[in-house]
Design a protein around this motif. Structure first.
Motif, short mmCIF file in Angstrom:
data_model
loop_
_atom_site.label_atom_id
_atom_site.label_comp_id
_atom_site.label_asym_id
_atom_site.label_seq_id
_atom_site.Cartn_x
_atom_site.Cartn_y
_atom_site.Cartn_z
N LEU A 129 0.86 -1.19 0.00
CA LEU A 129 0.00 0.00 0.00
C LEU A 129 0.89 1.23 0.00
O LEU A 129 1.61 1.50 0.96
N GLU A 130 0.85 1.98 -1.09
CA GLU A 130 1.66 3.19 -1.24
C GLU A 130 0.75 4.41 -1.31
O GLU A 130 -0.04 4.56 -2.23
N LEU A 131 0.90 5.29 -0.31
CA LEU A 131 0.11 6.52 -0.25
C LEU A 131 1.00 7.72 0.06
O LEU A 131 0.55 8.73 0.58
N GLN A 132 2.28 7.59 -0.24
CA GLN A 132 3.23 8.65 0.08
C GLN A 132 2.97 9.91 -0.74
O GLN A 132 2.37 9.87 -1.81
N ASP A 133 3.45 11.03 -0.22
CA ASP A 133 3.41 12.31 -0.95
C ASP A 133 2.01 12.71 -1.37
O ASP A 133 1.74 13.01 -2.54
N ASN A 134 1.08 12.68 -0.41
CA ASN A 134 -0.26 13.22 -0.60
C ASN A 134 -0.52 14.28 0.48
O ASN A 134 0.44 14.79 1.07
N ASN A 135 -1.76 14.59 0.74
CA ASN A 135 -2.11 15.56 1.77
C ASN A 135 -2.98 14.92 2.85
O ASN A 135 -3.94 15.52 3.34
N LEU A 136 -2.64 13.70 3.23
CA LEU A 136 -3.45 12.94 4.18
C LEU A 136 -3.24 13.45 5.60
O LEU A 136 -2.13 13.82 5.99
N ASN A 171 5.69 11.48 3.96
CA ASN A 171 5.43 12.84 3.49
C ASN A 171 3.94 13.15 3.35
O ASN A 171 3.45 13.51 2.29
N ASN A 172 3.23 12.98 4.47
CA ASN A 172 1.85 13.42 4.60
C ASN A 172 1.75 14.29 5.85
O ASN A 172 2.76 14.86 6.28
N SER A 173 0.58 14.39 6.43
CA SER A 173 0.41 15.21 7.64
C SER A 173 -0.27 14.42 8.75
O SER A 173 -1.09 14.96 9.50
N PHE A 174 0.06 13.14 8.85
CA PHE A 174 -0.48 12.32 9.93
C PHE A 174 0.06 12.81 11.28
O PHE A 174 1.21 13.27 11.37
N GLN A 175 -0.77 12.69 12.30
CA GLN A 175 -0.36 13.11 13.64
C GLN A 175 -0.76 12.05 14.65
O GLN A 175 -1.31 11.01 14.32
N GLY A 176 -0.42 12.31 15.92
CA GLY A 176 -0.71 11.33 16.95
C GLY A 176 0.41 10.31 17.05
O GLY A 176 1.47 10.44 16.43
N SER A 177 0.18 9.28 17.82
CA SER A 177 1.21 8.27 18.06
C SER A 177 1.12 7.13 17.06
O SER A 177 0.12 6.98 16.35
N ILE A 178 2.16 6.31 17.01
CA ILE A 178 2.16 5.12 16.17
C ILE A 178 1.39 4.03 16.90
O ILE A 178 1.76 3.63 18.01
N PRO A 179 0.31 3.52 16.33
CA PRO A 179 -0.50 2.52 17.04
C PRO A 179 0.28 1.23 17.33
O PRO A 179 0.98 0.72 16.45
N GLN A 180 0.16 0.74 18.54
CA GLN A 180 0.81 -0.51 18.89
C GLN A 180 0.24 -1.67 18.08
O GLN A 180 0.94 -2.66 17.82
N SER A 181 -1.02 -1.54 17.68
CA SER A 181 -1.67 -2.63 16.96
C SER A 181 -0.98 -2.93 15.64
O SER A 181 -0.99 -4.06 15.16
N ILE A 182 -0.37 -1.91 15.01
CA ILE A 182 0.35 -2.14 13.76
C ILE A 182 1.49 -3.13 14.00
O ILE A 182 1.75 -4.02 13.19
N CYS A 183 2.14 -2.99 15.15
CA CYS A 183 3.27 -3.86 15.46
C CYS A 183 2.81 -5.26 15.86
O CYS A 183 3.50 -6.25 15.62
N ASN A 184 1.64 -5.34 16.47
CA ASN A 184 1.18 -6.61 17.01
C ASN A 184 0.58 -7.54 15.96
O ASN A 184 0.69 -8.76 16.07
N LEU A 241 8.25 -0.27 6.34
CA LEU A 241 7.34 0.70 6.95
C LEU A 241 8.01 2.07 6.89
O LEU A 241 9.06 2.28 7.48
N ASP A 242 7.40 2.97 6.15
CA ASP A 242 7.92 4.32 6.01
C ASP A 242 6.83 5.32 6.37
O ASP A 242 5.85 5.49 5.64
N VAL A 243 6.97 5.94 7.54
CA VAL A 243 6.04 6.98 7.97
C VAL A 243 6.81 8.27 8.21
O VAL A 243 6.41 9.12 9.02
N SER A 244 7.92 8.44 7.52
CA SER A 244 8.76 9.63 7.69
C SER A 244 8.05 10.87 7.19
O SER A 244 7.10 10.80 6.40
N ASN A 245 8.54 12.02 7.65
CA ASN A 245 8.02 13.32 7.21
C ASN A 245 6.52 13.46 7.46
O ASN A 245 5.74 13.78 6.57
N ASN A 246 6.11 13.18 8.69
CA ASN A 246 4.75 13.44 9.14
C ASN A 246 4.83 14.24 10.44
O ASN A 246 5.87 14.86 10.72
N ASN A 247 3.78 14.26 11.22
CA ASN A 247 3.76 14.98 12.50
C ASN A 247 3.49 14.03 13.66
O ASN A 247 2.81 14.39 14.63
#
Length: 435
Positions: free
Chosen positions: A172-179, A200-213, A221-227
């Motif tokens: 799933l690739e959704l990089q470089d949008n305005n999400l 490179n979006n504008s996601f905020q908040g914490s990284i959900p533990q469920s993703i890891c579990n 996993l690339d969530v760089s350049n967000n908030n």
């Protein structure tokens, strides 16, 4: 150019009466007969099984007669100049399995993929990246979709729950949008995911533990350049896909490559070789707290980038367990202490960037740390390093060339430390005089 694998060609031989694979061919021939036939009604589209015309200079008008190719299985028109809406009739071919319209100028209403339509159940590879689509991320894709690339568009809003219906989704690739919004917990309900790129979006908040579990197959996993903020989840050690080396089984289909930040530069990773790469990029966010020691369990990682955050504390000695790591970027944080000696065990390490922290002390010199070529910039702006790699002596060293004796200095209450950043910079400028 999109490559058509031999197994697919043999499978479709009974359907194909004409296979057109051009790579800049029309551009080279100008207004040739070959190019004119592309738009001609004489083109036997009805019986066509494969149409691959990537990387040409076809004009903006989309050829309407493509929809007459009712037996079409592979359609790739990437890297052209097509514009306007994508015809809804284009995606209802009952045999269509791969659709690549990336790197064009499409815009307008996104085509609807009806789940209940039996006609499109075979469609598994979809690439609409690098276009101009607006609005929310579409969620009406066929349930058998495996590869979904929507990066480099203008999608906005959050991710929709209906994406969980894609029970076979691997990439799933959704990089470089305005999400925007938070990373949803429901991503963990797609356990087949191997690649998740939200860079490179504008996601905020914490990284959900469920993703890891729950997404145990995740390799990239690339969530760089967000908030994103909060701490790095300790549960990352549950990502089996980043612990066990992936099997060397390339995908049968090659699409336009996945662009990743690799070794301090953007590189294109071919989609049929994605299983050979394992990386975790959390850089350029607002993550804080200490680096969890559990990251050291991710033995299959080739790249770990947690730079440009607000991380503090020491570099975990458990990082010595990252036995396949090639690039380790910890720069631009608030890390303190010294580089742990366990990093000398990392035989694949070629880039270690710890610049712009509060680290000090002797750089380990045995193993890979003593042989790899080091860039002095990867150690600048710290509390003071020393070591043979940067040609700055430590107090305990004997027999160091006398020309470096002037480098000894002290740093206040920190005690005697060799090699301040001023000395490191001055040495970098004067090294040629002593060679």
């Amino acid at each position: 150019m999109t490559k058509i694998p031999k197994p697919f060609l043999s499978e479709m031989v009974s359907f194909c009466t004409f296979i057109c694979i051009l790579d800049n061919f029309c551009h080279k021939l100008g207004t040739s007969l070959v190019c004119s036939r592309w738009y001609s009604q004489k083109f036997r589209l009805h019986d066509l099984g494969v149409l691959a015309l990537s990387r040409n200079h076809f004009p903006e008008e989309f050829p309407i007669n493509i929809q007459d190719a009712t037996f079409l299985r592979i359609l790739t028109l990437s890297d052209n100049k097509f514009s306007g809406p994508v015809p809804q009739s284009l995606i209802i071919s009952p045999y269509l399995r791969l659709l690549n319209l990336s790197r064009n100028r499409f815009f307008g209403p996104f085509p609807v993929f009806y789940h209940e339509a039996q006609l499109i159940l075979k469609l598994a590879y979809i690439d609409f990246s690098y276009n101009g689509f607006l609005g929310e991320v579409p969620d009406s894709f066929p349930e058998k979709t495996r590869f979904l690339a929507l990066g480099e568009n203008k999608f906005s809003g959050g991710l929709l729950f209906n994406l969980t219906k894609l029970r076979k989704l691997q990439c799933l690739e959704l990089q470089d949008n305005n999400l925007t919004g938070e990373l949803p917990n429901f991503l963990s309900q797609i356990p087949t995911l191997q690649v998740l790129n939200l860079r490179n979006n504008s996601f905020q908040g914490s990284i959900p533990q469920s993703i890891c579990n729950l997404i145990s197959n995740l390799q990239i996993l690339d969530v760089s350049n967000n908030n994103l903020n909060g701490e790095i989840p300790k549960e990352f050690h549950n990502l089996v896909g980043m612990i066990n080396e992936p099997p060397n089984s390339p995908s049968p289909i090659t699409l336009d490559g996945l662009v990743m930040n690799w070794k301090h530069s953007k590189q294109v990773i071919s989609t049929n070789k994605l299983n050979m790469y394992t990386l975790l990029d959390l850089s350029n966010n607002q993550l804080s707290g200490q680096i969890p020691t559990s990251l050291g369990a991710l033995k299959a990682l080739k790249l770990l980038n947690i730079s440009s955050n607000k991380l503090s504390g020491k570099i975990p000695s458990s990082f010595g367990g990252l036995e396949n790591i090639e690039t380790l970027d910890l720069s631009h944080n608030n890390l303190s202490g010294s580089i742990p000696p366990t990093l000398t065990k990392l035989q694949q390490l070629t880039i270690l960037d710890v610049s712009n922290n509060q680290l000090r002390g002797k750089i380990p010199e045995s193993g890979q740390m003593g042989t790899m070529v080091l860039d002095l910039n990867y150690f600048t702006n710290n509390s003071g390093f020393c070591g043979i790699q940067i040609r700055l002596p430590c107090p305990e060293d004997e027999g160091f060339p006398s020309r470096h004796k002037h480098s000894h200095t002290s740093h206040g209450s920190c005690g005697k430390v060799c090699g301040s950043d001023t000395q490191l910079a001055s040495y970098s400028q004067s090294e040629s005089r002593f060679s």
